[in-house]
Scaffold this active site. Structure first.
Site, PDB file in Angstrom:
ATOM      1  N   HIS A 173       0.822  -1.315  -0.019  1.00  0.00           N
ATOM      2  CA  HIS A 173      -0.031   0.200   0.127  1.00  0.00           C
ATOM      3  C   HIS A 173       0.854   1.302  -0.046  1.00  0.00           C
ATOM      4  O   HIS A 173       1.850   1.342   0.522  1.00  0.00           O
ATOM      5  CB  HIS A 173      -0.815   0.004   1.301  1.00  0.00           C
ATOM      6  CG  HIS A 173      -2.106  -0.771   0.877  1.00  0.00           C
ATOM      7  ND1 HIS A 173      -1.882  -2.392   0.969  1.00  0.00           N
ATOM      8  CD2 HIS A 173      -3.405  -0.685   0.842  1.00  0.00           C
ATOM      9  CE1 HIS A 173      -3.037  -3.027   0.882  1.00  0.00           C
ATOM     10  NE2 HIS A 173      -4.150  -2.062   0.824  1.00  0.00           N
ATOM     11  N   PRO A 174       0.375   2.205  -0.914  1.00  0.00           N
ATOM     12  CA  PRO A 174       1.364   3.713  -0.849  1.00  0.00           C
ATOM     13  C   PRO A 174       0.866   4.257   0.300  1.00  0.00           C
ATOM     14  O   PRO A 174      -0.148   4.104   0.837  1.00  0.00           O
ATOM     15  CB  PRO A 174       0.631   4.134  -1.867  1.00  0.00           C
ATOM     16  CG  PRO A 174      -0.768   3.789  -2.087  1.00  0.00           C
ATOM     17  CD  PRO A 174      -0.648   2.337  -1.798  1.00  0.00           C
ATOM     18  N   SER A 206      -6.222   4.284  -6.010  1.00  0.00           N
ATOM     19  CA  SER A 206      -5.640   4.884  -4.780  1.00  0.00           C
ATOM     20  C   SER A 206      -5.702   6.352  -5.034  1.00  0.00           C
ATOM     21  O   SER A 206      -5.984   7.271  -3.870  1.00  0.00           O
ATOM     22  CB  SER A 206      -4.339   4.345  -4.617  1.00  0.00           C
ATOM     23  OG  SER A 206      -3.500   5.038  -3.476  1.00  0.00           O
ATOM     24  N   GLU A 223      -9.096   7.535  -4.129  1.00  0.00           N
ATOM     25  CA  GLU A 223      -9.413   7.415  -2.813  1.00  0.00           C
ATOM     26  C   GLU A 223      -8.853   8.347  -2.013  1.00  0.00           C
ATOM     27  O   GLU A 223      -9.483   9.107  -1.152  1.00  0.00           O
ATOM     28  CB  GLU A 223      -9.129   6.118  -2.179  1.00  0.00           C
ATOM     29  CG  GLU A 223     -10.081   5.051  -2.678  1.00  0.00           C
ATOM     30  CD  GLU A 223      -9.474   3.578  -2.918  1.00  0.00           C
ATOM     31  OE1 GLU A 223      -9.932   2.562  -3.029  1.00  0.00           O
ATOM     32  OE2 GLU A 223      -8.268   3.172  -2.693  1.00  0.00           O
ATOM     33  N   ILE A 270      -5.569   2.908   5.980  1.00  0.00           N
ATOM     34  CA  ILE A 270      -6.744   3.220   6.403  1.00  0.00           C
ATOM     35  C   ILE A 270      -7.658   3.221   5.354  1.00  0.00           C
ATOM     36  O   ILE A 270      -7.371   3.615   4.105  1.00  0.00           O
ATOM     37  CB  ILE A 270      -6.630   4.157   7.290  1.00  0.00           C
ATOM     38  CG1 ILE A 270      -8.039   4.570   8.177  1.00  0.00           C
ATOM     39  CG2 ILE A 270      -6.503   5.518   6.544  1.00  0.00           C
ATOM     40  CD1 ILE A 270      -7.977   5.525   9.295  1.00  0.00           C
ATOM     41  N   ALA A 276      -9.403   5.216   2.891  1.00  0.00           N
ATOM     42  CA  ALA A 276      -9.397   6.579   3.033  1.00  0.00           C
ATOM     43  C   ALA A 276     -10.788   7.055   2.778  1.00  0.00           C
ATOM     44  O   ALA A 276     -11.440   8.143   3.255  1.00  0.00           O
ATOM     45  CB  ALA A 276      -8.596   7.215   1.997  1.00  0.00           C
TER      46      ALA A 276
HETATM   47  N1  LIG Z   1      -1.822   3.657   2.999  1.00  0.00           N
HETATM   48  C1  LIG Z   1      -3.100   3.458   2.814  1.00  0.00           C
HETATM   49  O1  LIG Z   1      -3.883   3.613   3.565  1.00  0.00           O
HETATM   50  N2  LIG Z   1      -3.406   3.702   1.293  1.00  0.00           N
HETATM   51  C2  LIG Z   1      -4.773   3.822   0.974  1.00  0.00           C
HETATM   52  N3  LIG Z   1      -5.941   3.609   1.671  1.00  0.00           N
HETATM   53  C3  LIG Z   1      -6.974   3.849   0.648  1.00  0.00           C
HETATM   54  O2  LIG Z   1      -8.301   4.010   0.875  1.00  0.00           O
HETATM   55  N4  LIG Z   1      -6.340   3.818  -0.593  1.00  0.00           N
HETATM   56  C4  LIG Z   1      -5.192   3.957  -0.391  1.00  0.00           C
HETATM   57  O3  LIG Z   1      -4.296   3.781  -1.360  1.00  0.00           O
END
Ligand SMILES: NC(=O)NC1=NC(=O)NC1=O
Length: 174
Positions: A67-68, A84, A87, A121, A123
């Site tokens: 995940h970024p 992503s 989001e 999380i 987003a």
């Molecule tokens: N580290 C993250 O929580 N990344 C992300 N949460 C999301 O809802 N989309 C994402 O890329």
């Protein structure tokens, strides 16, 4: 697309459509395809969640590491996946004040240094204020509990991505 259309997909098409329902983890869709046909979207989602749940801890942490960071380098460089990017921008993470961005970066680094995987999380279920608050709070978690919590967030992200791909109004025609 409804679930009967999903069930009619060849593997390649299935993988193209569902390969990113878990961020940058196409193996998840590749694995559950063998359980086609699915009697419902819920059954497809349950198969994905069961695959994740039966991974060893190292596998779960591997999913988290795909995940970024939120409001991180990928966002700045424009190298996020489409999902992503959408989001993160919907949570306002592409419009942070510089102080917010600095605090997010510091907390993300603190979190990663503590757990060895990035803060994850959903987003779309949070706004930037709540994300910052959760990131700060969860930095204090115990490792196993935090890994479990992060996996639950991956499932929420996956659930919403699936909802955007598969219509559930039409009854299954299997
Ligand atoms: N580290 C993250 O929580 N990344 C992300 N949460 C999301 O809802 N989309 C994402 O890329």
């Amino acid at each position: 697309m409804d679930i009967s259309a999903v069930n009619a997909l060849a593997y390649e098409e299935f993988e193209k459509i569902f390969g990113n329902v878990v961020e940058k983890c196409p193996i998840v869709a590749a694995a559950v395809w063998s359980q086609c046909p699915f009697k419902s979207l819920t059954a497809l989602e349950d198969a994905i969640f069961e695959f994740i749940d039966t991974l060893p801890e190292s596998g779960k942490e591997g999913i988290l590491r795909c995940h970024p960071d939120l409001a991180g380098r990928d966002l700045q460089m424009g190298t996020l996946t489409q999902e992503s990017r959408e989001e993160q921008s919907r949570a306002g993470l592409d419009a942070l004040e510089s102080a917010e961005r600095t605090r997010m970066a510091q907390l993300n680094e603190e979190y990663k240094a503590r757990f060895g995987f990035p803060f994850v999380i959903c987003a779309r279920m949070n706004d930037k204020a709540n994300i910052l608050r959760q990131l700060s709070e969860r930095c204090q978690s115990e490792r196993a509990a935090e890994r479990a919590r992060a996996v639950e967030e991956v499932k929420k992200i996956c659930h919403l991505r699936l909802q955007g791909l598969v219509r559930t109004d039409a009854p299954n025609k299997l």
